[in-house]
Design a protein around this motif. Structure first.
Motif, PDB file in Angstrom:
ATOM      1  N   GLY A 164       0.788  -1.222   0.000  1.00  0.00           N
ATOM      2  CA  GLY A 164       0.000   0.000   0.000  1.00  0.00           C
ATOM      3  C   GLY A 164       0.824   1.279   0.000  1.00  0.00           C
ATOM      4  N   PRO A 165       0.886   1.947   1.154  1.00  0.00           N
ATOM      5  CA  PRO A 165       1.417   3.316   1.207  1.00  0.00           C
ATOM      6  C   PRO A 165       2.859   3.475   0.736  1.00  0.00           C
ATOM      7  CG  PRO A 165       0.624   2.575   3.372  1.00  0.00           C
ATOM      8  CD  PRO A 165       0.405   1.468   2.446  1.00  0.00           C
ATOM      9  N   LEU A 166       3.728   2.489   0.975  1.00  0.00           N
ATOM     10  CA  LEU A 166       5.139   2.689   0.644  1.00  0.00           C
ATOM     11  C   LEU A 166       5.529   1.998  -0.658  1.00  0.00           C
ATOM     12  CD1 LEU A 166       6.762   2.281   4.185  1.00  0.00           C
ATOM     13  CD2 LEU A 166       5.859   4.328   3.082  1.00  0.00           C
ATOM     14  N   HIS A 167       4.561   1.583  -1.408  1.00  0.00           N
ATOM     15  CA  HIS A 167       4.831   0.852  -2.646  1.00  0.00           C
ATOM     16  C   HIS A 167       5.429   1.776  -3.710  1.00  0.00           C
ATOM     17  CE1 HIS A 167       3.657  -1.266  -6.431  1.00  0.00           C
ATOM     18  NE2 HIS A 167       4.121  -2.278  -5.724  1.00  0.00           N
ATOM     19  N   ASP A 168       6.379   1.257  -4.486  1.00  0.00           N
ATOM     20  CA  ASP A 168       6.968   2.036  -5.569  1.00  0.00           C
ATOM     21  C   ASP A 168       5.998   2.072  -6.744  1.00  0.00           C
ATOM     22  OD1 ASP A 168       8.452   3.240  -7.462  1.00  0.00           O
ATOM     23  OD2 ASP A 168       9.925   1.621  -7.675  1.00  0.00           O
ATOM     24  N   PRO A 169       5.422   3.247  -7.053  1.00  0.00           N
ATOM     25  CA  PRO A 169       4.397   3.307  -8.113  1.00  0.00           C
ATOM     26  C   PRO A 169       4.970   3.029  -9.501  1.00  0.00           C
ATOM     27  CG  PRO A 169       4.881   5.494  -7.247  1.00  0.00           C
ATOM     28  CD  PRO A 169       5.669   4.532  -6.421  1.00  0.00           C
ATOM     29  N   ALA A 170       6.291   3.174  -9.655  1.00  0.00           N
ATOM     30  CA  ALA A 170       6.883   3.001 -10.980  1.00  0.00           C
ATOM     31  C   ALA A 170       7.050   1.524 -11.351  1.00  0.00           C
ATOM     32  CB  ALA A 170       8.242   3.700 -11.030  1.00  0.00           C
ATOM     33  N   LEU A 171       6.840   0.621 -10.367  1.00  0.00           N
ATOM     34  CA  LEU A 171       7.047  -0.799 -10.642  1.00  0.00           C
ATOM     35  C   LEU A 171       5.970  -1.330 -11.584  1.00  0.00           C
ATOM     36  CD1 LEU A 171       7.950  -2.349  -7.170  1.00  0.00           C
ATOM     37  CD2 LEU A 171       9.382  -2.322  -9.204  1.00  0.00           C
ATOM     38  N   PRO A 172       6.337  -2.269 -12.486  1.00  0.00           N
ATOM     39  CA  PRO A 172       5.310  -2.910 -13.302  1.00  0.00           C
ATOM     40  C   PRO A 172       4.346  -3.700 -12.422  1.00  0.00           C
ATOM     41  CG  PRO A 172       7.456  -3.943 -13.620  1.00  0.00           C
ATOM     42  CD  PRO A 172       7.680  -2.709 -12.830  1.00  0.00           C
ATOM     43  N   LYS A 173       3.165  -3.972 -12.976  1.00  0.00           N
ATOM     44  CA  LYS A 173       2.061  -4.428 -12.148  1.00  0.00           C
ATOM     45  C   LYS A 173       2.324  -5.734 -11.383  1.00  0.00           C
ATOM     46  CE  LYS A 173      -2.803  -3.751 -12.055  1.00  0.00           C
ATOM     47  NZ  LYS A 173      -4.056  -3.791 -12.705  1.00  0.00           N
ATOM     48  N   ASN A 174       2.922  -6.725 -12.060  1.00  0.00           N
ATOM     49  CA  ASN A 174       3.090  -7.999 -11.358  1.00  0.00           C
ATOM     50  C   ASN A 174       4.517  -8.213 -10.839  1.00  0.00           C
ATOM     51  OD1 ASN A 174       3.952  -8.136 -13.943  1.00  0.00           O
ATOM     52  ND2 ASN A 174       2.549  -9.766 -14.587  1.00  0.00           N
ATOM     53  N   ALA A 175       5.278  -7.107 -10.738  1.00  0.00           N
ATOM     54  CA  ALA A 175       6.605  -7.221 -10.147  1.00  0.00           C
ATOM     55  C   ALA A 175       6.460  -7.430  -8.636  1.00  0.00           C
ATOM     56  CB  ALA A 175       7.422  -5.963 -10.421  1.00  0.00           C
ATOM     57  N   SER A 176       7.475  -8.029  -8.011  1.00  0.00           N
ATOM     58  CA  SER A 176       7.406  -8.210  -6.562  1.00  0.00           C
ATOM     59  C   SER A 176       7.516  -6.840  -5.901  1.00  0.00           C
ATOM     60  CB  SER A 176       8.526  -9.134  -6.086  1.00  0.00           C
ATOM     61  OG  SER A 176       9.761  -8.673  -6.569  1.00  0.00           O
ATOM     62  N   PRO A 177       6.736  -6.622  -4.825  1.00  0.00           N
ATOM     63  CA  PRO A 177       6.649  -5.282  -4.241  1.00  0.00           C
ATOM     64  C   PRO A 177       7.977  -4.811  -3.646  1.00  0.00           C
ATOM     65  CG  PRO A 177       5.617  -6.899  -2.827  1.00  0.00           C
ATOM     66  CD  PRO A 177       5.947  -7.604  -4.103  1.00  0.00           C
ATOM     67  N   SER A 178       8.182  -3.509  -3.696  1.00  0.00           N
ATOM     68  CA  SER A 178       9.416  -2.921  -3.178  1.00  0.00           C
ATOM     69  C   SER A 178       9.152  -1.449  -2.909  1.00  0.00           C
ATOM     70  CB  SER A 178      10.516  -3.098  -4.225  1.00  0.00           C
ATOM     71  OG  SER A 178      11.565  -2.202  -3.993  1.00  0.00           O
ATOM     72  N   THR A 179       9.998  -0.858  -2.038  1.00  0.00           N
ATOM     73  CA  THR A 179       9.892   0.587  -1.855  1.00  0.00           C
ATOM     74  C   THR A 179      10.571   1.279  -3.034  1.00  0.00           C
ATOM     75  OG1 THR A 179      11.955   0.661  -0.649  1.00  0.00           O
ATOM     76  CG2 THR A 179       9.962   0.407   0.650  1.00  0.00           C
ATOM     77  N   ARG A 180      10.384   2.591  -3.137  1.00  0.00           N
ATOM     78  CA  ARG A 180      11.031   3.324  -4.236  1.00  0.00           C
ATOM     79  C   ARG A 180      12.552   3.260  -4.096  1.00  0.00           C
ATOM     80  NH1 ARG A 180       8.231   9.021  -4.681  1.00  0.00           N
ATOM     81  NH2 ARG A 180       7.450   8.491  -2.628  1.00  0.00           N
ATOM     82  N   PRO A 181      13.288   3.192  -5.212  1.00  0.00           N
ATOM     83  CA  PRO A 181      14.745   3.063  -5.121  1.00  0.00           C
ATOM     84  C   PRO A 181      15.371   4.318  -4.507  1.00  0.00           C
ATOM     85  CG  PRO A 181      14.048   3.409  -7.382  1.00  0.00           C
ATOM     86  CD  PRO A 181      12.806   3.181  -6.600  1.00  0.00           C
ATOM     87  N   LEU A 182      16.446   4.102  -3.747  1.00  0.00           N
ATOM     88  CA  LEU A 182      17.151   5.226  -3.137  1.00  0.00           C
ATOM     89  C   LEU A 182      17.987   5.940  -4.188  1.00  0.00           C
ATOM     90  CD1 LEU A 182      18.482   3.541   0.124  1.00  0.00           C
ATOM     91  CD2 LEU A 182      16.732   5.300  -0.014  1.00  0.00           C
ATOM     92  N   PRO A 183      18.043   7.300  -4.136  1.00  0.00           N
ATOM     93  CA  PRO A 183      18.945   8.009  -5.050  1.00  0.00           C
ATOM     94  C   PRO A 183      20.407   7.692  -4.706  1.00  0.00           C
ATOM     95  CG  PRO A 183      17.985   9.500  -3.446  1.00  0.00           C
ATOM     96  CD  PRO A 183      17.273   8.197  -3.298  1.00  0.00           C
ATOM     97  N   GLU A 184      21.301   7.916  -5.661  1.00  0.00           N
ATOM     98  CA  GLU A 184      22.685   7.473  -5.483  1.00  0.00           C
ATOM     99  C   GLU A 184      23.374   8.134  -4.296  1.00  0.00           C
ATOM    100  OE1 GLU A 184      25.973   6.938  -8.601  1.00  0.00           O
ATOM    101  OE2 GLU A 184      24.092   6.594  -9.680  1.00  0.00           O
ATOM    102  N   SER A 185      22.867   9.315  -3.909  1.00  0.00           N
ATOM    103  CA  SER A 185      23.505  10.001  -2.784  1.00  0.00           C
ATOM    104  C   SER A 185      23.319   9.227  -1.482  1.00  0.00           C
ATOM    105  CB  SER A 185      22.925  11.412  -2.640  1.00  0.00           C
ATOM    106  OG  SER A 185      21.528  11.342  -2.484  1.00  0.00           O
ATOM    107  N   ALA A 186      22.410   8.240  -1.470  1.00  0.00           N
ATOM    108  CA  ALA A 186      22.185   7.470  -0.247  1.00  0.00           C
ATOM    109  C   ALA A 186      22.876   6.119  -0.295  1.00  0.00           C
ATOM    110  CB  ALA A 186      20.679   7.275  -0.034  1.00  0.00           C
ATOM    111  N   TRP A 187      23.618   5.834  -1.372  1.00  0.00           N
ATOM    112  CA  TRP A 187      24.287   4.535  -1.458  1.00  0.00           C
ATOM    113  C   TRP A 187      25.516   4.538  -0.582  1.00  0.00           C
ATOM    114  CZ3 TRP A 187      24.131   2.552  -7.239  1.00  0.00           C
ATOM    115  CH2 TRP A 187      22.790   2.615  -7.667  1.00  0.00           C
ATOM    116  N   PHE A 188      25.693   3.479   0.177  1.00  0.00           N
ATOM    117  CA  PHE A 188      26.854   3.401   1.042  1.00  0.00           C
ATOM    118  C   PHE A 188      28.028   2.854   0.242  1.00  0.00           C
ATOM    119  CE2 PHE A 188      29.462   2.765   4.680  1.00  0.00           C
ATOM    120  CZ  PHE A 188      28.969   3.672   5.608  1.00  0.00           C
ATOM    121  N   PRO A 189      29.186   3.582   0.253  1.00  0.00           N
ATOM    122  CA  PRO A 189      30.316   3.125  -0.559  1.00  0.00           C
ATOM    123  C   PRO A 189      30.889   1.804  -0.043  1.00  0.00           C
ATOM    124  CG  PRO A 189      30.950   4.958   0.841  1.00  0.00           C
ATOM    125  CD  PRO A 189      29.472   4.824   0.970  1.00  0.00           C
ATOM    126  N   GLY A 190      31.438   1.017  -0.953  1.00  0.00           N
ATOM    127  CA  GLY A 190      32.062  -0.242  -0.570  1.00  0.00           C
ATOM    128  C   GLY A 190      33.566  -0.152  -0.710  1.00  0.00           C
TER     129      GLY A 190
END
Lengths: 383, 422
Positions: A164-190
Motif C-alpha cells: 500500500g502506502p510505501l509501494h513504488d508506483p513506478a514498478l510494473p504491475k506484477n513485479a514483486s513489491p518494493s519501496t522506491r529506489p534510493l537516489p545514489e547520494s544514499a548509497w553506502f560506498p564499498g
C-alpha cells in the motif's frame, strides 16, 4: 599478570575447548547420520575453487557478519538490563522498510543523506521497541510475549506497507513489491578495490563499507556500557533492580531506556543491505537476523568484543553453504553447527566457571561453604 | 506464599474456589450472549457455527499443548523457551513416522521428537546448570537446522517428500460422531438451523465439538485435567512444584529435585511435540515452518494464564478462536464483526467498573468500546495483511488491558545445583 592469566583461563580456554567439543559432537552426529564428517568439515573451511570464488566468499563473510554483529549488540543491551528482547527481528525489519521509504523521499548531499536514513532507522526501531517497553513499565506485561507478538505483527505490517502506502508506483504491475529506489547520494560506498591493492582478485559484487560504521557503533556501545554512569546504572539495575532502586536508579526508567536503545541499535541491522546492496526494501531483504542475533549475543557473552567474534564465526559458517553443496552435503549442516556451538559454548563456560569457583574455594580455605544456605521454608513443602 | 495459616485457610480456599468458578461461569455466559448478539446484528453465521468450533479446536490444541508443556516445565523451575524447537522436532517426527506407518505412529513420532528436544534441554539446564533461556534459544536454532538436514537426507528421492516437507500421512485419523446429538437424528444441527438467539449459537459450537470427534483431539483435551490433577492432587505433583518454588527446601525434605526437574522437562518436550502432531494432522503432512511461532504463543498463553492449566487453556482458546475466525472469514467481514464483539465486551466491562466506582478505568474502557463500535460502523473492509495478524493483535491487546497480577513459580529460571545455595 595474575589478572591476565585469569582472563585467559576464564575467556580463551573455554572458548577453544568449546569449539573442539562442538567439532567432535558435530562429527559424531554427522557420522551417525551417514554423512562423511571429514569431508564436511573440510568443506566448511573451503573458500572455493578459483581466486574469484575465494574473494567472493570473503565478501559474503564480511557482509554477513556486519548485521549479525549489530543484531547481537542490540540483543545484548537488553540482556544487560535483564530484558529479553526477542523483538529485534521485528524491529529491524520495520525500521528498514520505513528508513528505505523515507530515504527515497528526500534529496540531500551524500553524507547527510546517509546520516538521515540511519537516524530514521534508529528512530523507527526504537519506536517499535517502545511498545513492549511501555507495556512492560506501565502494565507489567512480560516483554518476551509482547515482542513475539510484535514480530508476527511486523510481518503483516510490512506486507501491508509494501503493497500500500510505501509501494513504488513506478514498478510494473506484477513485479514483486518494493519501496522506491534510493537516489545514489544514499548509497553506502564499498571497498572492493582494496582487494586489488593486496594483489587479490576483487569479488564480483561490492563489499559493504558499513563494517566501519558497525565498528564505531560497537566502540560507542562498549564505552557507554562500561565507562559511563548510564551503563553502570543499566548493569546495576539489570543485576538487582531492587538494590539499584534503593540507590536511586529507578527500574522503570532503566527498562525504558534499555529497550529503546536496543530498538535503535536493531534499526541499524538492516541498513548494510538497504544502503549498500539493494538500495531499496524489497523481497530480497534477509529475515531471521534478529533470531541469529540472540545466539550471537549469547555466544559473545554480551561484551561487544565477544559479540564481534561470535558474529564473525557465525558468518564464517553461513558463507560455507555453496562449498558444502559442491561436495553434495546438505547446506543445513551450517545451522546444526551453529546450534551445537552455542550449546557447547554455554555448557563448557558453565563447567569452567564452576571449576574456577571450586579452585578459588580451595584457595580461600572453604570460606564460602561456611556461609549458611538459604533458610528452608518448610511451610511450602508439607509432603 | 503467605504466612502459614492454621485451619481457617481451608475454608478460605474453598470459598475462594467457589467464587472463582462463579466468575468463570459469569464470564463464559456473558461472552456467549455477547457473541450471539454480535452474530444477530452482523449476520455473520461464521462466528458460532459448527465449522468454526471445529477449526477453533484444531487451532487451539497445538498452542495449548505447547503451553501445557511450558507449564509443567516452569512449575518445576525450568524456563522453557525451547518449546518452539521441541514443537518443530515433534512436527518432523510426526511427518516421518506418519507417512510410513499411519497416524498412531505419527503420534509416537511427535512425542519422541519432542522428548529428544526435552532431553537436550534437561541435560543442559538441569545437569550442567546452563542459563535456561540460552539453552532454549540454542535448541530452537538446533531444531530448525536438524529438521531441514534430516529432510534433505531422508526425503531425497521419496515421492511427495523434499527438503521442506514430508509425503502425506498415510490413512486418516480415527473419528466418530456422538449419536443423537450430532450424528443420527442430529438434534443440535436442527437447533443450529433455527437461528435463535443464544440457543442456536450454543448448539452450533457444541455440534462442532461432537461431530467427527477426533480420538487424538480427545486425548489432547483430556491431558489438561490430567496434568492439573497430577500437579495439584498427587504427591509427585507437589514434589515437582516444590522444585519450582524452593528446590533447596524441597531437597532438604528428601525430594529428589533433579529427578523431578528431569521428568518435568522431558514431559514438557513430549507435550510440545504432541502439539506439533496436531499441526501435521491438520494439513496432512509435515511442512517446514509449520509451527509459525506457536511454541512461543503457547508460552505467551501460559504466562497469560498465570501458570495454571485453566488460564492457559483460555489464553490458547482466545488465540485459536480469532485464528479460526480469520481463516473462515470471507474477506474480512467476520473479522470486522469481532470489532462489534469487542465493543460490546469492552463497553460492558467499562460500565461495570464505573458502577464499582473505578472512574478512570471505566471511562477509558467505554471510550475504547465506542472506538471499536465506530470502527465496525465505519470500516468496509480491512487490508488482507491486517486480517492475517488479527490473532497476534488480539493477544497483545488482551494482555495490555487484562490485569497483570501474575505469580510465576518462585525459583523459575534459577539454575539449581544440589548441595549449593543460590
Amino acid at each position: 599478570m595474575n589478572r591476565l592469566r585469569r582472563g585467559v583461563v576464564t575467556g580463551l580456554v573455554p572458548a577453544v575447548v568449546a569449539l573442539l567439543v562442538s567439532l567432535v559432537v558435530l562429527a559424531v552426529v554427522l557420522a551417525l547420520l551417514g554423512v562423511d564428517p571429514v569431508k564436511s568439515l573440510k568443506a566448511l573451511f573451503d573458500f572455493g575453487p578459483t581466486p574469484r570464488a575465494e574473494s567472493n566468499q570473503v565478501r559474503t563473510w564480511i557482509n554477513r557478519s556486519v548485521p549479525l554483529f549489530l543484531s547481537g549488540l542490540a540483543v545484548s543491551v537488553g540482556f544487560r538490563m535483564n530484558l529479553f528482547n526477542i523483538g529485534v527481528e521485528g524491529q529491524y525489519s520495520v525500521a528498514a522498510v520505513v528508513a528505505a521509504a523515507a530515504g527515497a523521499m528526500v534529496h540531500l548531499p551524500r553524507p547527510l543523506h546517509i546520516a538521515f536514513i540511519l537516524l530514521v532507522a534508529m528512530a523507527a526501531g526504537a519506536a517499535y521497541a517502545s511498545v513492549p517497553a511501555v507495556l512492560k513499565v506501565k502494565r507489567g506485561v512480560n516483554e518476551v510475549i509482547t515482542t513475539i507478538m510484535l514480530n508476527s505483527i511486523a510481518v503483516g505490517l510490512i506486507a501491508y506497507l509494501l503493497r500500500g502506502p510505501l509501494h513504488d508506483p513506478a514498478l510494473p504491475k506484477n513485479a514483486s513489491p518494493s519501496t522506491r529506489p534510493l537516489p545514489e547520494s544514499a548509497w553506502f560506498p564499498g571497498f572492493r578495490s582494496v582487494f586489488e591493492s593486496f594483489g587479490l582478485q576483487p569479488p564480483s559484487r561490492e563489499v559493504g563499507g558499513f563494517i566501519f560504521v558497525a565498528i564505531v557503533v560497537g566502540v560507542i556501545v562498549a564505552v557507554l556500557m562500561s565507562r559511563t554512569r548510564f551503563g553502570f546504572a543499566l548493569r546495576a539495575s539489570g543485576r538487582n533492580s531492587t538494590a539499584a532502586a534503593a540507590s536511586g536508579i529507578p527500574a522503570g526508567r532503566m527498562t525504558m531506556q534499555a529497550m529503546l536503545l536496543s530498538g535503535a541499535l536493531a534499526g541499524l541491522v538492516g541498513m548494510p543491505q538497504v544502503l549498500g546492496e539493494d538500495h531499496a526494501y524489497g523481497i530480497n531483504f534477509v529475515a531471521g537476523l534478529g533470531f541469529s542475533g540472540i545466539a550471537v549475543a549469547l555466544l559473545g557473552r554480551n561484551s561487544p568484543g565477544g559479540i564481534a567474534a561470535a558474529a564473525l564465526l557465525f558468518a564464517f559458517l553461513d558463507r560455507a553453504g555453496p562449498s558444502l553443496q559442491r561436495v553434495d552435503i546438505p547446506p543445513s549442516v551450517v545451522i546444526i553447527t551453529q546450534g551445537v556451538i552455542v550449546l557447547s559454548v554455554v555448557i563448557v563456560n558453565e563447567v569452567a566457571r564452576r571449576m574456577l569457583e571450586r579452585s578459588e574455594e580451595r584457595r580461600v580455605g572453604g570460606a564460602r561453604s561456611a556461609t549458611p544456605p538459604a533458610a528452608p521454608q518448610a511451610a511450602e513443602v508439607s509432603a | 506464599m503467605s504466612a502459614p495459616v492454621a485451619t481457617p485457610a481451608r475454608v478460605d480456599n474453598t470459598s475462594r474456589r467457589r467464587s472463582l468458578w462463579r466468575r468463570i461461569g459469569f464470564i463464559a455466559t456473558f461472552g456467549l450472549v455477547a457473541l450471539s448478539v454480535t452474530r444477530l446484528i452482523s449476520g455473520q453465521e461464521v462466528l458460532t457455527d459448527t465449522g468454526t468450533a471445529q477449526a477453533v479446536l484444531a487451532l487451539t490444541l497445538p498452542v495449548a499443548l505447547a503451553g501445557l508443556g511450558g507449564l509443567v516445565c516452569e512449575r518445576a523451575g525450568v524456563v522453557n523457551i525451547g518449546l518452539e524447537g521441541m514443537m518443530i522436532l515433534g512436527t518432523w517426527g510426526a511427518g516421518f513416522a506418519g507417512y510410513q506407518w499411519g497416524p498412531w505412529a505419527a503420534l509416537a513420532g511427535a512425542v519422541l521428537g519432542g522428548l529428544f528436544g526435552g532431553l537436550l534441554h534437561a541435560i543442559a539446564t538441569v545437569t550442567f546448570g546452563v542459563d535456561h533461556i540460552v539453552s532454549g534459544v540454542a535448541i530452537n536454532l538446533l531444531a530448525a537446522g536438524a529438521v531441514r538436514f534430516l529432510s534433505e537426507l531422508l526425503y531425497a528421492g521419496v515421492a511427495g517428500g523434499g527438503p521442506t516437507q514430508s509425503p502425506s500421512i498415510k490413512g486418516g485419523t480415527p473419528t466418530f460422531d456422538v449419536p443423537v446429538l450430532a450424528g443420527g437424528p442430529d438434534l443440535l444441527g436442527r437447533l443450529e438451523r433455527t437461528h435463535l438467539v443464544l440457543l442456536s449459537d450454543v448448539a452450533g459450537l457444541l455440534r462442532g465439538l461432537l461431530l467427527h470427534v477426533n480420538v487424538f483431539q480427545v486425548i489432547g483435551v483430556l491431558l489438561f485435567p490430567l496434568v492439573g490433577f497430577v500437579l495439584w492432587r498427587t504427591a509427585f505433583g507437589l514434589r515437582l512444584r516444590s522444585a519450582g518454588e524452593n528446590p533447596w527446601a524441597a531437597e532438604s525434605l528428601g525430594v529428589n529435585v533433579i529427578r523431578a526437574k528431569y521428568v518435568a522437562v522431558l514431559a514438557s518436550g513430549a507435550l510440545a511435540g504432541l502439539g506439533g502432531l496436531f499441526l501435521v494432522l491438520f494439513s496432512g503432512l509435515y511442512k517446514e515452518g509449520q509451527t509459525g511461532g506457536r511454541g512461543y504463543i503457547g508460552l505467551a498463553a501460559m504466562i497469560f494464564g498465570n501458570w495454571r492449566p485453566g488460564g492457559l487453556a483460555s489464553g490458547a482458546l482466545l488465540f485459536g478462536y480469532t485464528d479460526a475466525i480469520r481463516l473462515r472469514s470471507t474477506g474480512s467481514t467476520a473479522v470486522l464483526a469481532l470489532f462489534l464483539f469487542a465493543a460490546i465486551a469492552v463497553g460492558a466491562l467499562g460500565i461495570w467498573w464505573l458502577r464499582q466506582g473505578r472512574r478512570m478505568a471505566g471511562s477509558a474502557f467505554i471510550g475504547l468500546g465506542v472506538a471499536f463500535l465506530l470502527g465496525y460502523l465505519g470500516l468496509d473492509s480491512l487490508p488482507n495483511e491486517v486480517t492475517t495478524v488479527t490473532p497476534y493483535i488480539v493477544t497483545l491487546v488482551v494482555l495490555a488491558v487484562s490485569s497483570q497480577s501474575l505469580r510465576p513459580p518462585k525459583a523459575d529460571g534459577i539454575p539449581y545445583r544440589r548441595g549449593e545455595d543460590r
